[in-house]
Design a protein around this motif. Structure first.
Motif, PDB file in Angstrom:
ATOM      1  N   ASP A 162     -79.245  29.183 -23.381  1.00  0.00           N
ATOM      2  CA  ASP A 162     -80.381  28.255 -23.368  1.00  0.00           C
ATOM      3  C   ASP A 162     -80.211  27.120 -24.371  1.00  0.00           C
ATOM      4  N   ARG A 163     -78.971  26.674 -24.591  1.00  0.00           N
ATOM      5  CA  ARG A 163     -78.684  25.476 -25.390  1.00  0.00           C
ATOM      6  C   ARG A 163     -79.169  25.559 -26.839  1.00  0.00           C
ATOM      7  N   GLY A 164     -79.403  26.747 -27.302  1.00  0.00           N
ATOM      8  CA  GLY A 164     -79.817  26.917 -28.693  1.00  0.00           C
ATOM      9  C   GLY A 164     -81.289  27.229 -28.868  1.00  0.00           C
ATOM     10  N   GLU A 165     -82.139  26.716 -27.990  1.00  0.00           N
ATOM     11  CA  GLU A 165     -83.575  26.973 -28.120  1.00  0.00           C
ATOM     12  C   GLU A 165     -83.886  28.452 -27.898  1.00  0.00           C
ATOM     13  N   GLY A 166     -83.358  28.999 -26.819  1.00  0.00           N
ATOM     14  CA  GLY A 166     -83.586  30.416 -26.546  1.00  0.00           C
ATOM     15  C   GLY A 166     -82.891  31.311 -27.547  1.00  0.00           C
ATOM     16  N   GLU A 167     -81.709  30.879 -27.994  1.00  0.00           N
ATOM     17  CA  GLU A 167     -80.958  31.678 -28.953  1.00  0.00           C
ATOM     18  C   GLU A 167     -81.688  31.757 -30.302  1.00  0.00           C
ATOM     19  N   LEU A 168     -82.380  30.694 -30.662  1.00  0.00           N
ATOM     20  CA  LEU A 168     -83.206  30.731 -31.869  1.00  0.00           C
ATOM     21  C   LEU A 168     -84.336  31.746 -31.702  1.00  0.00           C
ATOM     22  N   SER A 169     -84.925  31.800 -30.535  1.00  0.00           N
ATOM     23  CA  SER A 169     -85.966  32.794 -30.262  1.00  0.00           C
ATOM     24  C   SER A 169     -85.393  34.209 -30.314  1.00  0.00           C
ATOM     25  N   ASP A 170     -84.162  34.376 -29.815  1.00  0.00           N
ATOM     26  CA  ASP A 170     -83.502  35.678 -29.899  1.00  0.00           C
ATOM     27  C   ASP A 170     -83.324  36.097 -31.355  1.00  0.00           C
ATOM     28  N   ALA A 171     -82.877  35.150 -32.182  1.00  0.00           N
ATOM     29  CA  ALA A 171     -82.661  35.452 -33.600  1.00  0.00           C
ATOM     30  C   ALA A 171     -83.963  35.848 -34.286  1.00  0.00           C
ATOM     31  N   ALA A 172     -85.046  35.167 -33.944  1.00  0.00           N
ATOM     32  CA  ALA A 172     -86.343  35.491 -34.526  1.00  0.00           C
ATOM     33  C   ALA A 172     -86.780  36.893 -34.115  1.00  0.00           C
ATOM     34  N   ALA A 173     -86.535  37.254 -32.844  1.00  0.00           N
ATOM     35  CA  ALA A 173     -86.891  38.592 -32.361  1.00  0.00           C
ATOM     36  C   ALA A 173     -86.054  39.654 -33.055  1.00  0.00           C
ATOM     37  N   GLY A 191     -74.337  33.225 -40.537  1.00  0.00           N
ATOM     38  CA  GLY A 191     -73.905  32.795 -39.223  1.00  0.00           C
ATOM     39  C   GLY A 191     -72.571  32.086 -39.272  1.00  0.00           C
ATOM     40  N   PHE A 192     -71.877  32.113 -38.145  1.00  0.00           N
ATOM     41  CA  PHE A 192     -70.575  31.474 -38.018  1.00  0.00           C
ATOM     42  C   PHE A 192     -70.632  30.432 -36.908  1.00  0.00           C
ATOM     43  N   SER A 193     -70.273  29.188 -37.235  1.00  0.00           N
ATOM     44  CA  SER A 193     -70.220  28.087 -36.281  1.00  0.00           C
ATOM     45  C   SER A 193     -71.579  27.887 -35.597  1.00  0.00           C
ATOM     46  N   PHE A 194     -71.667  28.033 -34.286  1.00  0.00           N
ATOM     47  CA  PHE A 194     -72.952  27.918 -33.582  1.00  0.00           C
ATOM     48  C   PHE A 194     -74.010  28.818 -34.229  1.00  0.00           C
ATOM     49  N   GLY A 195     -73.607  30.016 -34.630  1.00  0.00           N
ATOM     50  CA  GLY A 195     -74.533  30.943 -35.273  1.00  0.00           C
ATOM     51  C   GLY A 195     -75.037  30.422 -36.608  1.00  0.00           C
ATOM     52  N   ALA A 196     -74.209  29.619 -37.306  1.00  0.00           N
ATOM     53  CA  ALA A 196     -74.654  29.005 -38.563  1.00  0.00           C
ATOM     54  C   ALA A 196     -75.753  27.992 -38.298  1.00  0.00           C
ATOM     55  N   TRP A 197     -75.621  27.230 -37.214  1.00  0.00           N
ATOM     56  CA  TRP A 197     -76.648  26.254 -36.831  1.00  0.00           C
ATOM     57  C   TRP A 197     -77.964  26.952 -36.498  1.00  0.00           C
ATOM     58  N   ILE A 198     -77.880  28.038 -35.721  1.00  0.00           N
ATOM     59  CA  ILE A 198     -79.082  28.806 -35.393  1.00  0.00           C
ATOM     60  C   ILE A 198     -79.682  29.396 -36.666  1.00  0.00           C
ATOM     61  N   GLY A 199     -78.830  29.908 -37.540  1.00  0.00           N
ATOM     62  CA  GLY A 199     -79.315  30.520 -38.770  1.00  0.00           C
ATOM     63  C   GLY A 199     -80.068  29.557 -39.663  1.00  0.00           C
ATOM     64  N   MET A 200     -79.595  28.332 -39.767  1.00  0.00           N
ATOM     65  CA  MET A 200     -80.276  27.358 -40.609  1.00  0.00           C
ATOM     66  C   MET A 200     -81.621  26.946 -40.004  1.00  0.00           C
ATOM     67  N   GLN A 201     -81.708  26.937 -38.675  1.00  0.00           N
ATOM     68  CA  GLN A 201     -83.000  26.671 -38.043  1.00  0.00           C
ATOM     69  C   GLN A 201     -83.978  27.814 -38.310  1.00  0.00           C
ATOM     70  N   LEU A 202     -83.472  29.043 -38.240  1.00  0.00           N
ATOM     71  CA  LEU A 202     -84.318  30.206 -38.524  1.00  0.00           C
ATOM     72  C   LEU A 202     -84.794  30.174 -39.972  1.00  0.00           C
ATOM     73  N   LEU A 203     -83.905  29.734 -40.854  1.00  0.00           N
ATOM     74  CA  LEU A 203     -84.250  29.600 -42.270  1.00  0.00           C
ATOM     75  C   LEU A 203     -85.465  28.707 -42.471  1.00  0.00           C
ATOM     76  N   MET A 204     -85.562  27.642 -41.686  1.00  0.00           N
ATOM     77  CA  MET A 204     -86.678  26.709 -41.802  1.00  0.00           C
ATOM     78  C   MET A 204     -87.994  27.310 -41.324  1.00  0.00           C
ATOM     79  N   ARG A 205     -87.911  28.295 -40.447  1.00  0.00           N
ATOM     80  CA  ARG A 205     -89.109  28.858 -39.823  1.00  0.00           C
ATOM     81  C   ARG A 205     -89.589  30.149 -40.467  1.00  0.00           C
ATOM     82  N   ARG A 206     -88.750  30.762 -41.289  1.00  0.00           N
ATOM     83  CA  ARG A 206     -89.103  32.064 -41.868  1.00  0.00           C
ATOM     84  C   ARG A 206     -89.002  32.004 -43.390  1.00  0.00           C
ATOM     85  N   PRO A 207     -90.117  31.773 -44.068  1.00  0.00           N
ATOM     86  CA  PRO A 207     -90.087  31.602 -45.533  1.00  0.00           C
ATOM     87  C   PRO A 207     -89.640  32.838 -46.292  1.00  0.00           C
ATOM     88  N   GLU A 208     -89.623  33.987 -45.620  1.00  0.00           N
ATOM     89  CA  GLU A 208     -89.201  35.203 -46.318  1.00  0.00           C
ATOM     90  C   GLU A 208     -87.689  35.276 -46.516  1.00  0.00           C
TER      91      GLU A 208
END
Length: 222
Positions: free
Chosen positions: A76-87, A106-123
């Motif tokens: 899902d071009r990263g949007e769905g994968e970010l939701s997967d990471a949050a779940a 995260g590694f490569s694409f996973g690093a990009w998803i991880g940094m987005q998750l970082l912005m959404r989860r203050p914990e």
């Protein structure tokens, strides 16, 4: 290493989980590279990161994004994968409600998803980004970056040029209260094929310095 099945936004998510030591063990979530370019939770870099956190007593989870392995859904071009990471992080926190810290790696694409998750989860208290694809994806959402962390790059990476990561690190390092530890591994390509030992040593040194109380507890039990 127990196999786990989690409920994701598009159905089942397949993972591997290792329970940490102690009731307040910190937690860490691993995010694999691009699903459409062979990325899975069994990627060697992801497995090396998993082991580094495991050695320190973290409760660690790696999983397959939607459409990879036995995980259901489609890329899902990263949007769905970010939701997967949050779940996946929700699942990890449910099993470790008293975790002392929360990390992502995260590694490569996973690093990009991880940094987005970082912005959404203050914990989330810390991160490790290996070869973040700053030349391919927009990282401008890190304004400001909410946590300090480690970025690792190979100086022979032809997929993610060194200059693009250096530019990202410099931008984040100018933010107040944020320290980005930037490590370059000589001779390493994007996939760290012959340099996994150096990558592991770099990550181990960083984690031992950042979570010394966890490292001390592990050493005391040996």
């Amino acid at each position: 290493m127990p196999e786990v099945i989690m409920n994701g936004p598009e159905g089942r998510l397949e993972g591997r989980y290792q329970q940490g030591s102690g009731p307040n063990a910190p937690i860490a979530l691993m995010l694999h590279p691009h699903p459409q370019h062979g990325g899975t939770m069994n990627n060697k870099v992801i497995y090396a990161l998993f082991q580094s956190f495991q050695k320190l007593g973290f409760s660690v989870l790696r999983f397959n994004f939607r459409g990879v392995g036995r995980s259901q859904g489609k890329f899902d071009r990263g949007e769905g994968e970010l939701s997967d990471a949050a779940a996946a992080l929700d699942w990890l926190q449910t099993w470790n409600p008293n975790a002392s810290q929360c990390w992502i790696a995260g590694f490569s694409f996973g690093a990009w998803i991880g940094m987005q998750l970082l912005m959404r989860r203050p914990e989330i208290s810390g991160f490790i980004s290996v070869a973040p694809p700053a030349n391919i994806y927009d990282f401008s959402f890190l304004a400001p970056c909410p946590s300090s962390g480690l970025m690792v790059q190979g100086d022979q990476d032809t997929i993610v040029p060194q200059e693009s990561v250096t530019k990202l690190v410099n931008k984040l390092s100018h933010q107040r209260g944020i320290k980005i530890d930037y490590r370059m591994i000589p001779g390493a390509t994007h996939f760290f094929t012959e340099h996994l030992d150096q990558l592991t040593q770099t990550v181990d040194e960083y984690l031992n310095a950042q979570v010394p109380e966890v490292a001390a507890k592990i050493r005391a039990t040996r």
